[in-house]
Design a protein around this motif. Structure first.
Motif, PDB file in Angstrom:
ATOM      1  N   ALA A   1      66.947 -52.012  56.186  1.00 28.47           N
ATOM      2  CA  ALA A   1      67.312 -51.378  54.921  1.00 28.47           C
ATOM      3  C   ALA A   1      66.851 -49.939  54.982  1.00 28.47           C
ATOM      4  CB  ALA A   1      66.655 -52.101  53.751  1.00 28.47           C
ATOM      5  N   SER A   2      67.480 -49.126  54.156  1.00 25.89           N
ATOM      6  CA  SER A   2      67.159 -47.712  54.145  1.00 25.89           C
ATOM      7  C   SER A   2      66.862 -47.256  52.724  1.00 25.89           C
ATOM      8  CB  SER A   2      68.346 -46.916  54.706  1.00 25.89           C
ATOM      9  OG  SER A   2      68.098 -45.544  54.619  1.00 25.89           O
ATOM     10  N   ALA A   3      65.850 -46.436  52.588  1.00 22.44           N
ATOM     11  CA  ALA A   3      65.519 -45.775  51.330  1.00 22.44           C
ATOM     12  C   ALA A   3      64.933 -44.428  51.743  1.00 22.44           C
ATOM     13  CB  ALA A   3      64.527 -46.588  50.513  1.00 22.44           C
ATOM     14  N   TYR A   4      65.757 -43.396  51.678  1.00 20.99           N
ATOM     15  CA  TYR A   4      65.364 -42.094  52.214  1.00 20.99           C
ATOM     16  C   TYR A   4      63.991 -41.688  51.696  1.00 20.99           C
ATOM     17  CZ  TYR A   4      65.749 -37.309  53.793  1.00 20.99           C
ATOM     18  OH  TYR A   4      65.530 -36.134  54.446  1.00 20.99           O
ATOM     19  N   PRO A   5      63.103 -41.275  52.561  1.00 22.16           N
ATOM     20  CA  PRO A   5      63.168 -40.860  53.946  1.00 22.16           C
ATOM     21  C   PRO A   5      62.743 -41.938  54.947  1.00 22.16           C
ATOM     22  CG  PRO A   5      61.100 -40.132  53.067  1.00 22.16           C
ATOM     23  CD  PRO A   5      61.818 -40.859  51.965  1.00 22.16           C
ATOM     24  N   LEU A   6      62.721 -43.205  54.536  1.00 20.61           N
ATOM     25  CA  LEU A   6      62.284 -44.277  55.442  1.00 20.61           C
ATOM     26  C   LEU A   6      63.421 -45.272  55.695  1.00 20.61           C
ATOM     27  CD1 LEU A   6      58.784 -45.126  53.915  1.00 20.61           C
ATOM     28  CD2 LEU A   6      59.234 -43.847  55.991  1.00 20.61           C
ATOM     29  N   VAL A   7      63.374 -45.859  56.876  1.00 22.54           N
ATOM     30  CA  VAL A   7      64.241 -46.981  57.221  1.00 22.54           C
ATOM     31  C   VAL A   7      63.310 -48.104  57.679  1.00 22.54           C
ATOM     32  CG1 VAL A   7      65.973 -47.831  58.836  1.00 22.54           C
ATOM     33  CG2 VAL A   7      66.188 -45.536  57.893  1.00 22.54           C
TER      34      VAL A   7
ATOM     35  N   ARG B   1      60.627 -49.278  47.207  1.00 22.75           N
ATOM     36  CA  ARG B   1      62.003 -49.780  47.223  1.00 22.75           C
ATOM     37  C   ARG B   1      62.235 -50.665  48.444  1.00 22.75           C
ATOM     38  NH1 ARG B   1      63.866 -44.342  45.749  1.00 22.75           N
ATOM     39  NH2 ARG B   1      64.474 -44.134  47.917  1.00 22.75           N
ATOM     40  N   LEU B   2      61.736 -50.229  49.608  1.00 23.03           N
ATOM     41  CA  LEU B   2      61.925 -51.016  50.825  1.00 23.03           C
ATOM     42  C   LEU B   2      61.201 -52.353  50.754  1.00 23.03           C
ATOM     43  CD1 LEU B   2      61.743 -48.279  53.577  1.00 23.03           C
ATOM     44  CD2 LEU B   2      63.720 -49.637  52.927  1.00 23.03           C
ATOM     45  N   LEU B   3      59.971 -52.354  50.287  1.00 22.62           N
ATOM     46  CA  LEU B   3      59.216 -53.609  50.186  1.00 22.62           C
ATOM     47  C   LEU B   3      59.881 -54.565  49.199  1.00 22.62           C
ATOM     48  CD1 LEU B   3      55.541 -52.312  50.353  1.00 22.62           C
ATOM     49  CD2 LEU B   3      56.827 -53.491  52.135  1.00 22.62           C
ATOM     50  N   ASP B   4      60.454 -54.013  48.146  1.00 17.40           N
ATOM     51  CA  ASP B   4      61.188 -54.849  47.191  1.00 17.40           C
ATOM     52  C   ASP B   4      62.432 -55.455  47.851  1.00 17.40           C
ATOM     53  OD1 ASP B   4      61.561 -55.908  44.532  1.00 17.40           O
ATOM     54  OD2 ASP B   4      63.267 -54.519  44.379  1.00 17.40           O
ATOM     55  N   LYS B   5      63.146 -54.662  48.654  1.00 19.04           N
ATOM     56  CA  LYS B   5      64.324 -55.177  49.367  1.00 19.04           C
ATOM     57  C   LYS B   5      63.927 -56.270  50.361  1.00 19.04           C
ATOM     58  CE  LYS B   5      67.128 -50.998  49.110  1.00 19.04           C
ATOM     59  NZ  LYS B   5      67.778 -49.910  49.867  1.00 19.04           N
ATOM     60  N   ILE B   6      62.810 -56.066  51.053  1.00 16.90           N
ATOM     61  CA  ILE B   6      62.329 -57.074  52.002  1.00 16.90           C
ATOM     62  C   ILE B   6      61.999 -58.363  51.262  1.00 16.90           C
ATOM     63  CG2 ILE B   6      60.444 -57.670  53.564  1.00 16.90           C
ATOM     64  CD1 ILE B   6      60.368 -54.670  54.347  1.00 16.90           C
ATOM     65  N   ASN B   7      61.325 -58.246  50.128  1.00 16.55           N
ATOM     66  CA  ASN B   7      60.951 -59.422  49.350  1.00 16.55           C
ATOM     67  C   ASN B   7      62.192 -60.166  48.864  1.00 16.55           C
ATOM     68  OD1 ASN B   7      59.275 -61.256  48.056  1.00 16.55           O
ATOM     69  ND2 ASN B   7      59.251 -60.076  46.176  1.00 16.55           N
ATOM     70  N   ARG B   8      63.204 -59.432  48.385  1.00 15.79           N
ATOM     71  CA  ARG B   8      64.430 -60.075  47.927  1.00 15.79           C
ATOM     72  C   ARG B   8      65.161 -60.762  49.082  1.00 15.79           C
ATOM     73  NH1 ARG B   8      67.714 -55.927  45.545  1.00 15.79           N
ATOM     74  NH2 ARG B   8      66.110 -54.409  45.940  1.00 15.79           N
ATOM     75  N   SER B   9      65.125 -60.159  50.274  1.00 16.67           N
ATOM     76  CA  SER B   9      65.791 -60.808  51.414  1.00 16.67           C
ATOM     77  C   SER B   9      65.057 -62.079  51.825  1.00 16.67           C
ATOM     78  CB  SER B   9      65.878 -59.854  52.590  1.00 16.67           C
ATOM     79  OG  SER B   9      64.670 -59.785  53.298  1.00 16.67           O
ATOM     80  N   LEU B  10      63.738 -62.105  51.662  1.00 17.63           N
ATOM     81  CA  LEU B  10      62.979 -63.325  51.959  1.00 17.63           C
ATOM     82  C   LEU B  10      63.289 -64.422  50.966  1.00 17.63           C
ATOM     83  CD1 LEU B  10      59.492 -61.867  52.903  1.00 17.63           C
ATOM     84  CD2 LEU B  10      61.205 -62.784  54.438  1.00 17.63           C
TER      85      LEU B  10
END
Length: 134
Positions: free
Chosen positions: A36-42, A120-129
């Motif tokens: 997942a991407s959330a500028y400036p991190l992927v 945002r990225l950690l939230d996306k990771i949690n939702r994918s889990l």
């Protein structure tokens, strides 16, 4: 008398060091790897059910091609680690995850921007889990 373990500390067991595990996280052909991407991190992550330690492990990568000066890369790496350390409670503490955060910004951004991106990225990771678990 030894001091009690601090809950916000980053421990060695939480750092992704294994070359094999790192290669798996960056393997785009593996269907178990997500990104997942959330500028400036992927972020790229994968559930690693093989290992004994059941906690998320992570690494922060700041490419030399994007940030030329070592002192700037070190500063950004510290910002990414600090943002992860403060917000890692957004993902389950017992998930055997391997996570790689890659900085893709071309300039040095302030900590607040990196922190927002990390959340945002950690939230996306949690939702994918949650989706994978059902």
């Amino acid at each position: 008398m030894s001091s009690p373990a601090h809950p916000l500390r980053l421990y060695k067991k939480e750092k992704l060091c294994s070359e094999i595990a790192i290669a798996r996280v960056f393997n785009r052909t593996d269907p178990a790897t997500s990104s997942a991407s959330a500028y400036p991190l992927v972020a790229s992550w994968q559930l690693n059910r093989v290992r004994e330690i059941k906690c998320p492990r992570f690494l922060a990568s700041i490419p030399k091609k994007k940030v030329r000066h070592a002192v700037d890369r070190v500063g950004l790496r510290r910002r990414v680690r600090e943002a992860y350390r403060l917000h890692r409670d957004l993902i389950p503490a017992d998930a055997p995850l391997d996570i790689a955060f890659v900085y893709v910004g071309k300039s040095i951004l302030p900590y607040a921007v990196i922190e927002k991106s990390m959340m945002r990225l950690l939230d996306k990771i949690n939702r994918s889990l949650d989706v994978d678990g059902q």
